[in-house]
Design an enzyme around this catalytic site. Structure first.
Site, mmCIF file in Angstrom:
data_model
loop_
_atom_site.group_PDB
_atom_site.id
_atom_site.type_symbol
_atom_site.label_atom_id
_atom_site.label_comp_id
_atom_site.label_asym_id
_atom_site.label_seq_id
_atom_site.Cartn_x
_atom_site.Cartn_y
_atom_site.Cartn_z
ATOM 1 N N HIS A 10 0.838 -1.199 0.000
ATOM 2 C CA HIS A 10 0.000 0.000 0.000
ATOM 3 C C HIS A 10 0.878 1.256 0.000
ATOM 4 O O HIS A 10 1.948 1.251 0.590
ATOM 5 C CB HIS A 10 -0.897 -0.022 1.242
ATOM 6 C CG HIS A 10 -1.874 1.099 1.294
ATOM 7 N ND1 HIS A 10 -1.541 2.354 1.758
ATOM 8 C CD2 HIS A 10 -3.168 1.152 0.915
ATOM 9 C CE1 HIS A 10 -2.615 3.132 1.663
ATOM 10 N NE2 HIS A 10 -3.609 2.432 1.157
ATOM 11 N N ASP B 52 -11.017 2.302 -1.163
ATOM 12 C CA ASP B 52 -10.072 3.188 -0.480
ATOM 13 C C ASP B 52 -10.799 4.084 0.525
ATOM 14 O O ASP B 52 -10.476 5.257 0.685
ATOM 15 C CB ASP B 52 -9.237 4.021 -1.450
ATOM 16 C CG ASP B 52 -7.872 4.402 -0.858
ATOM 17 O OD1 ASP B 52 -7.556 3.933 0.258
ATOM 18 O OD2 ASP B 52 -7.146 5.166 -1.501
HETATM 19 MN MN MN Z 1 -5.566 3.168 0.522
#
Ligand code: MN
Length: 348
Positions: free
Chosen positions: A183, A309
C-alpha cells in the site's frame, strides 16, 4: 446485512482504519519532532492538525470500526470491507513502538471482525523493523486472530522489502499462504523533496510513483524468483505498472543483456509476467472504466478486484460506475466478490 438485489456481494479490499492509540502517538511525535520522516510530518501533520472538515471526517471514520462505518458502507452498497491499518502505519515508528501499535491494531481489527463477521475481514500489521517480532505477530494475527494477510505501507523508513533483513517476513507470508498488500505512503526522505516542493507527494501522485517503484523493485530484485509462492496485492490499478510494462520489459532485457547493473540480473520471466503470476490488482481510488478494462486485459481478468479506499475516497458514484463495467454478470461476481474471497481466503 440484508440480501442484496444483485447476484454478487460487493467486497471492498483496501479499506483503511486506525486505532486512536496510533493517532495519539503520532500527535506526540508531531509535537516533539522525534520522527524525521518528512512525508510523515507533512501528511500526518495535515490530517491530525488541519481544521478543515474533510481531513477531520477522514480521521473520525478511520477510528470507527462500528456503526458510522457500517452506515457508510450501507449507503454506498458495500457489503464487506477488508480492513488494513492506514498509512504510514507502523512504518515511521521504531521497532518497540511499531510492535505495540501493530498488536493494538490487530487486536482491534480482530474484535471488529468477530463482532461483524459478515461486514469485516482484516489484514495484519507488524513492525518491519524487527523481523523476528514481525514474524511472531504475523503468525499470531493469522493463526489466532483470523487475519487474512499483511499490510505493508510501502517503504520502511526508506528501506524496501526486497532487502535481506525482511526475508523472514517474506518466508512467513509464503509459509502461511497469505498475501502481502503493498500500500502507498509518502516517498522516503531521499525521494520526497521535489514532490513536496510541488505539493504532489501525496495520493495525488507521489504515492503511486513510490509504490509502483517498490513493486517493480520487488520484481527486478529477483525476490519473486526466490519466493515464487509470494502473493502480492497492489491497489490503484497496479500503481501504473500495467501501463508501463511493455517498455519495462524491453529496457530491462537490454540492460540485463549488457550487464549494466548488478541490481538487475537475469530473471526467470519477463517483468510483465510476474503481474500474471504473483500479483493481484485492486481498483482502489481508480473508479474509471477504460483503465480497469485495460488492466484486466494486461494482467488477466481473474487478477483484478474491487476496492474503494475508504474513507479517503468515499464516493458513492464510483460503485455505480464499476457495477456498469462492460463485462458479464459472472465476471462481475468475480470482480466484486469471488476473486477477493480466493485471494484473501474469506470465509464469511
Ligand atoms: Mn488506501
Amino acid at each position: 446485512m440484508t440480501t442484496p438485489d444483485r447476484p454478487y456481494l460487493r467486497i471492498a479490499t483496501e479499506e483503511a482504519f486506525a486505532p486512536p492509540e496510533m493517532f495519539a502517538l503520532y500527535s506526540e511525535h508531531l509535537r516533539d519532532g522525534t520522527i524525521d520522516d518528512i512525508g510523515f510530518n507533512s501528511l500526518v501533520g495535515y490530517f491530525l492538525g488541519s481544521p478543515h472538515p474533510q481531513p477531520r471526517w477522514v480521521v473520525d471514520r478511520l477510528e470507527d470500526l462500528g456503526a458510522a462505518r457500517i452506515a457508510d458502507m450501507d449507503a454506498a452498497g458495500i457489503d464487506h470491507q477488508v480492513l488494513a491499518l492506514t498509512a504510514p502505519g507502523t512504518q515511521v515508528l521504531d521497532a518497540k513502538e511499531g510492535a505495540r501499535i501493530a498488536r493494538i491494531a490487530n487486536d482491534r481489527a480482530a474484535e471488529a471482525c468477530d463482532l461483524h463477521p459478515d461486514r469485516f475481514s482484516a489484514l495484519a500489521a507488524v513492525s518491519f523493523e524487527d523481523a523476528g517480532t514481525a514474524v511472531a505477530e504475523l503468525e499470531r494475527g493469522v493463526t489466532q486472530l483470523g487475519l487474512k494477510g499483511l499490510i505493508a505501507n510501502s517503504h520502511v523508513r526508506g528501506a524496501y522489502l526486497s532487502e535481506d533483513r525482511f526475508t523472514p517476513i517474506v518466508e512467513a507470508l509464503v509459509d502461511l499462504d497469505v498475501p502481502l498488500y503493498l500500500h502507498p505512503t509518502t516517498p522516503p526522505n531521499d525521494m520526497i523533496a521535489p514532490f513536496l516542493d510541488a505539493g504532489l507527494d501525496g495520493a495525488v501522485f507521489g504515492f503511486g510513483v513510490e509504490t509502483g517503484f517498490h513493486l517493480l523493485r520487488l520484481i527486478t530484485s529477483g525476490l519473486l524468483d526466490r519466493f515464487p509462492g509470494l502473493k502480492v496485492v497492489v491497489g490503484h490499478l497496479g500503481e501504473a505498472l500495467p501501463f508501463w510494462i511493455r517498455r519495462i520489459d524491453h529496457m530491462h532485457a537490454k540492460q540485463v543483456a549488457a550487464a549494466r547493473y548488478a541490481a538487475t540480473g537475469p530473471l526467470r520471466q519477463k517483468p510483465s509476467e510476474y503481474l500474471r503470476t504473483n500479483v493481484w490488482i485492486t481498483t482502489s481510488g481508480m473508479p474509471w472504466t477504460d483503465p480497469i478494462m485495460f488492466v484486466r486485459h494486461v494482467v488477466g481478468a481473474d487478477r483484478v478486484m474491487y476496492a474503494m479506499d475508504y474513507p479517503y475516497q468515499y464516493d458513492l458514484a464510483e460503485v455505480a460506475e464499476q457495477d456498469a463495467l462492460p463485462i458479464s454478470d459472472a465476471d462481475k461476481a468475480d470482480f466484486f466478490e469471488n476473486t477477493a474471497r480466493r485471494v484473501f481466503d474469506l470465509t464469511f
